[in-house]
Design an enzyme around this catalytic site. Structure first.
Site, PDB file in Angstrom:
ATOM      1  CD  GLN A  30      37.466  37.985  36.148  1.00  0.00           C
ATOM      2  OE1 GLN A  30      38.333  37.798  37.875  1.00  0.00           O
ATOM      3  NE2 GLN A  30      38.164  37.839  35.394  1.00  0.00           N
ATOM      4  CG  ASP A  85      47.099  41.242  30.496  1.00  0.00           C
ATOM      5  OD1 ASP A  85      47.250  40.732  29.961  1.00  0.00           O
ATOM      6  OD2 ASP A  85      46.072  41.046  31.550  1.00  0.00           O
ATOM      7  N   GLY A 137      41.449  27.207  35.355  1.00  0.00           N
ATOM      8  CA  GLY A 137      43.100  25.890  35.427  1.00  0.00           C
ATOM      9  C   GLY A 137      43.351  24.579  35.591  1.00  0.00           C
ATOM     10  CG  ASP A 154      49.155  36.820  34.005  1.00  0.00           C
ATOM     11  OD1 ASP A 154      48.786  37.713  35.376  1.00  0.00           O
ATOM     12  OD2 ASP A 154      49.647  36.778  32.804  1.00  0.00           O
ATOM     13  CB  SER A 155      46.349  33.960  39.062  1.00  0.00           C
ATOM     14  OG  SER A 155      46.910  34.407  40.102  1.00  0.00           O
ATOM     15  CB  THR A 156      42.634  37.692  39.745  1.00  0.00           C
ATOM     16  OG1 THR A 156      42.330  36.533  40.316  1.00  0.00           O
ATOM     17  CG2 THR A 156      42.218  37.960  38.331  1.00  0.00           C
TER      18      THR A 156
HETATM   19  N1  SAM Z   1      49.114  40.979  35.045  1.00  0.00           N
HETATM   20  C1  SAM Z   1      47.846  41.441  35.990  1.00  0.00           C
HETATM   21  C2  SAM Z   1      47.834  41.341  37.211  1.00  0.00           C
HETATM   22  O1  SAM Z   1      48.474  40.225  38.307  1.00  0.00           O
HETATM   23  O2  SAM Z   1      47.543  41.705  37.913  1.00  0.00           O
HETATM   24  C3  SAM Z   1      46.546  41.323  35.081  1.00  0.00           C
HETATM   25  C4  SAM Z   1      46.588  39.455  35.809  1.00  0.00           C
HETATM   26  S1  SAM Z   1      44.773  38.218  34.664  1.00  0.00           S
HETATM   27  C5  SAM Z   1      44.166  39.610  33.748  1.00  0.00           C
HETATM   28  C6  SAM Z   1      44.347  37.871  35.920  1.00  0.00           C
HETATM   29  C7  SAM Z   1      43.425  36.169  35.144  1.00  0.00           C
HETATM   30  O3  SAM Z   1      43.322  36.064  35.466  1.00  0.00           O
HETATM   31  C8  SAM Z   1      41.942  36.906  35.296  1.00  0.00           C
HETATM   32  O4  SAM Z   1      41.391  37.601  34.002  1.00  0.00           O
HETATM   33  C9  SAM Z   1      41.120  36.178  35.171  1.00  0.00           C
HETATM   34  O5  SAM Z   1      39.907  36.019  34.986  1.00  0.00           O
HETATM   35  C10 SAM Z   1      42.146  34.524  35.397  1.00  0.00           C
HETATM   36  N2  SAM Z   1      41.790  33.516  36.199  1.00  0.00           N
HETATM   37  C11 SAM Z   1      41.265  33.283  37.596  1.00  0.00           C
HETATM   38  N3  SAM Z   1      41.130  32.429  37.918  1.00  0.00           N
HETATM   39  C12 SAM Z   1      41.232  31.673  37.059  1.00  0.00           C
HETATM   40  C13 SAM Z   1      40.847  30.288  37.212  1.00  0.00           C
HETATM   41  N4  SAM Z   1      40.987  29.469  38.053  1.00  0.00           N
HETATM   42  N5  SAM Z   1      41.881  29.748  35.749  1.00  0.00           N
HETATM   43  C14 SAM Z   1      41.727  30.073  34.798  1.00  0.00           C
HETATM   44  N6  SAM Z   1      42.294  32.305  34.795  1.00  0.00           N
HETATM   45  C15 SAM Z   1      41.513  32.345  36.379  1.00  0.00           C
END
Ligand code: SAM
Length: 294
Positions: A30, A85, A137, A154-156
């Protein structure tokens, strides 16, 4: 003045002024932008979408962590999927848990957050109870034999690498990794702009969990005002325990949260009828969102 503009919805944008750019680049997964804003402090943006700011991230992190952990009341093993984060990890470790496993797909998000946003994790990555794995994940959930008491997604948003974290198959796999009485919490977008996302997430979770219940957190920098989160477990009432129960469980957290309180926990589950997912409203077998339980 330079501005960062986030355009999540048609005919709507939110803009944050850019004081200084701390990082801008592309990882294997990303685009990452970290900049300073005079009002919100440092801001983390992934693929053009604001993930957090120093000023308001505690509202999101406290609610996604403390609601399921306080509802459970005796979690020993906690799994966080995403959350690079470290903010959710920090909140989870405020509880007397034995182990918190964080599985983040993008190691660069962890490294950049530790470097530029250390206050968000505040030492959580160095806590001996924390184990951090850099992997998808969905793969972790499919391969691990470990069991957890609480799982936090806690995903995107459901685009890009985060998309598989919103599927019925993933929720079923999470259910299989939970001990009896286990609970899950997930983020589910802004219901004002994305009512269909909340509907879909609740519907999919209800395929694996008997009790599914949305709750709200007001996060100023998430466009659309209220952010919807969803908690799920064995029953709807278990997700929103009586106030006295939450008060007793709150002791180790007293003075260590800025937004979460037992009263906020209970209030967050009261949704205006227009925000309620229709299937929960209409299903005669469900307890109904308007019946708030004990
Ligand atoms: N708290 C914030 C929000 O909800 O907008 C931030 C969330 S945190 C930064 C989201 C994280 O999920 C990202 O760092 C991303 O790389 C991760 N992520 C996305 N897809 C994923 C997956 N399939 N497995 C593990 N982590 C994942």
């Amino acid at each position: 003045m330079k501005w960062f503009q986030e355009t999540l919805y048609e005919h709507h944008a939110q803009a944050l002024s850019i004081g200084a750019v701390l990082h801008q680049g592309r990882t294997a997964f990303q685009d990452v932008l970290i900049f300073e804003n005079a009002l919100f402090g440092k801001v983390l943006v992934l693929d053009g979408v604001v993930q957090l700011t120093e000023r308001d991230n505690h509202i999101y992190h406290e609610m996604i962590a403390h609601v399921p952990l306080m509802a459970h009341g005796a979690a020993r093993d906690v799994l966080i999927i995403g959350g690079g984060d470290g903010g959710t990890l920090k909140e989870v470790l405020k509880h007397p848990v034995e182990r918190a496993v964080m599985v983040e797909i993008d190691g660069e998000v962890i490294a950049l957050s530790r470097r530029h946003l250390p206050a968000v994790s505040d030492g959580a990555f160095d806590d001996p109870r924390a184990s951090v794995l850099v992997m998808d994940g969905t793969r972790y959930i499919a391969e691990t034999g470990d069991k957890f008491d609480v799982i936090i997604i806690d995903s995107t948003d459901p685009q890009g690498p985060g998309e598989p974290l919103f599927t019925p198959a993933f929720y079923a796999a999470c259910r299989a990794r939970l001990r009896p009485g286990g609970m899950i919490a997930v983020q589910s977008g802004a219901p004002f702009f994305q009512p269909e996302e909340l509907e879909t997430v609740c519907g999919r979770l209800s395929g694996s969990f008997a009790g599914v219940r949305p709750f709200l957190a007001p996060v100023p920098t998430y466009a659309g005002g209220m952010l919807a989160l969803v908690a799920a477990g064995d029953s709807r009432d278990a997700l929103r325990p009586p106030r006295e129960v939450l008060q007793a469980r709150f002791q180790p957290l007293e003075g260590r949260t800025r937004y979460y309180t037992p009263e906020v926990h209970r209030a967050a589950f009261t949704l205006a009828p227009s925000f309620e997912p229709a299937f929960l409203r209409e299903d005669p077998a469900s307890e109904g969102l308007l019946k708030t339980g004990s």
